[in-house]
Design a protein around this motif. Sequence first.
Motif, mmCIF file in Angstrom:
data_model
loop_
_atom_site.group_PDB
_atom_site.id
_atom_site.type_symbol
_atom_site.label_atom_id
_atom_site.label_comp_id
_atom_site.label_asym_id
_atom_site.label_seq_id
_atom_site.Cartn_x
_atom_site.Cartn_y
_atom_site.Cartn_z
ATOM 1 N N LEU A 7 27.378 -46.929 23.091
ATOM 2 C CA LEU A 7 27.617 -46.982 24.475
ATOM 3 C C LEU A 7 26.585 -47.880 25.155
ATOM 4 N N SER A 8 25.883 -48.578 24.288
ATOM 5 C CA SER A 8 24.656 -49.208 24.990
ATOM 6 C C SER A 8 25.072 -50.129 26.018
ATOM 7 N N ASN A 9 24.345 -50.161 27.295
ATOM 8 C CA ASN A 9 24.677 -50.766 28.391
ATOM 9 C C ASN A 9 25.942 -50.416 29.184
ATOM 10 N N ALA A 10 26.469 -49.201 28.629
ATOM 11 C CA ALA A 10 27.646 -48.758 29.459
ATOM 12 C C ALA A 10 27.214 -47.879 30.753
ATOM 13 N N ASN A 11 28.270 -47.754 31.634
ATOM 14 C CA ASN A 11 27.930 -47.107 32.951
ATOM 15 C C ASN A 11 28.654 -46.043 32.558
ATOM 16 N N LEU A 12 27.998 -44.641 32.623
ATOM 17 C CA LEU A 12 28.547 -43.353 32.281
ATOM 18 C C LEU A 12 28.274 -42.792 33.495
ATOM 19 N N SER A 13 27.934 -43.288 35.026
ATOM 20 C CA SER A 13 27.385 -42.484 35.902
ATOM 21 C C SER A 13 28.774 -41.564 36.462
ATOM 22 N N GLY A 14 28.330 -40.352 36.636
ATOM 23 C CA GLY A 14 29.397 -39.563 37.164
ATOM 24 C C GLY A 14 30.373 -38.628 36.124
ATOM 25 N N ALA A 15 30.245 -39.258 34.806
ATOM 26 C CA ALA A 15 31.021 -38.784 33.754
ATOM 27 C C ALA A 15 30.720 -37.439 33.389
ATOM 28 N N THR A 16 31.706 -36.653 32.941
ATOM 29 C CA THR A 16 31.384 -35.179 32.202
ATOM 30 C C THR A 16 31.304 -35.470 30.775
ATOM 31 N N PHE A 17 30.314 -34.622 30.229
ATOM 32 C CA PHE A 17 30.111 -34.801 28.719
ATOM 33 C C PHE A 17 30.209 -33.245 28.206
ATOM 34 N N SER A 18 30.439 -32.276 28.872
ATOM 35 C CA SER A 18 30.407 -30.825 28.690
ATOM 36 C C SER A 18 30.671 -30.528 27.050
ATOM 37 N N GLN A 19 29.770 -30.272 26.382
ATOM 38 C CA GLN A 19 30.148 -29.874 25.024
ATOM 39 C C GLN A 19 30.363 -31.134 24.170
ATOM 40 N N ALA A 20 30.316 -32.380 24.580
ATOM 41 C CA ALA A 20 30.427 -33.590 23.937
ATOM 42 C C ALA A 20 29.344 -33.481 22.403
ATOM 43 N N GLN A 21 29.922 -34.402 21.490
ATOM 44 C CA GLN A 21 28.911 -34.273 20.498
ATOM 45 C C GLN A 21 28.620 -35.894 20.380
ATOM 46 N N LEU A 22 27.407 -36.203 20.339
ATOM 47 C CA LEU A 22 26.890 -37.637 20.191
ATOM 48 C C LEU A 22 25.765 -37.823 19.353
ATOM 49 N N ALA A 23 25.901 -37.393 18.169
ATOM 50 C CA ALA A 23 25.083 -37.479 17.087
ATOM 51 C C ALA A 23 24.948 -38.857 16.726
ATOM 52 N N THR A 24 23.717 -39.414 16.464
ATOM 53 C CA THR A 24 23.427 -40.853 16.030
ATOM 54 C C THR A 24 24.153 -41.836 16.779
ATOM 55 N N ALA A 25 24.501 -41.505 18.027
ATOM 56 C CA ALA A 25 25.051 -42.467 18.851
ATOM 57 C C ALA A 25 24.206 -43.483 19.435
ATOM 58 N N ALA A 59 25.432 -32.705 22.888
ATOM 59 C CA ALA A 59 24.663 -32.969 21.618
ATOM 60 C C ALA A 59 24.291 -34.128 21.522
ATOM 61 N N PHE A 60 22.812 -34.764 21.859
ATOM 62 C CA PHE A 60 22.482 -36.188 21.510
ATOM 63 C C PHE A 60 21.660 -36.080 20.207
ATOM 64 N N VAL A 61 21.842 -35.352 19.328
ATOM 65 C CA VAL A 61 21.003 -35.047 18.076
ATOM 66 C C VAL A 61 20.810 -36.496 17.229
ATOM 67 N N ASP A 62 19.586 -36.965 17.256
ATOM 68 C CA ASP A 62 19.085 -38.112 16.576
ATOM 69 C C ASP A 62 19.952 -39.513 17.192
ATOM 70 N N ALA A 63 20.613 -39.243 18.324
ATOM 71 C CA ALA A 63 20.904 -40.235 18.956
ATOM 72 C C ALA A 63 19.618 -41.510 19.569
#
Length: 179
Positions: free
Chosen positions: A102-120, A136-140
């Motif tokens: 998701l590099s350089n993505a525009n995520l403003s105002g987005a909802t990520f409740s309980q999302a998994q983003l490990a190693t993203a 969870a942004f574990v190791d992201a």
Amino acid sequence: MNKRLLSVLFSAALAIGHAGGVMAGELTVDEIQAELDAATPEQPADFSGHDLRYLDLSDMDLAGANLAGADLSNARLENTRLEGASLIGAHLDSAWLNGADLSNANLSGATFSQAQLATARLGSANFSHADLSGAAFVDAALANADFTGANLEDTDFAGAELTGTRGLEAVPGQAASNG
């Protein structure tokens, strides 16, 4: 119940749902791929406002796509390329984004409740005013990401690369890791 156990249970439930052929959303994966194949740099794929819940979009190339206001709740986006995509106001609650770019993505105002983003890979992503509660942004890789005004309640940044991030000053234990 601890977060690791919840993460394992979520992963199992998501895998069972996808393996069972759960159908949701107003577009199929084949229709999305056809739209991506027809897209050009001048006319990127546009899925704005679409219902894409529960779809398995893993390993797809959605770079530059317009997903503003799309509902990607419970979607599987593992190793999906979303570089430079517009996800303004998108719903990614309980989405599986492990390994996504998701590099350089525009995520403003987005909802990520309980999302998994490990190693993203989320370098320079704009999360301003996004709801990241319980994500969870574990190791992201989050270098230079902007979290200004984001809801970071119960957000897990364990092992995440936070160099140059903005807006994490209020996260306990994170202020020293960023900037």
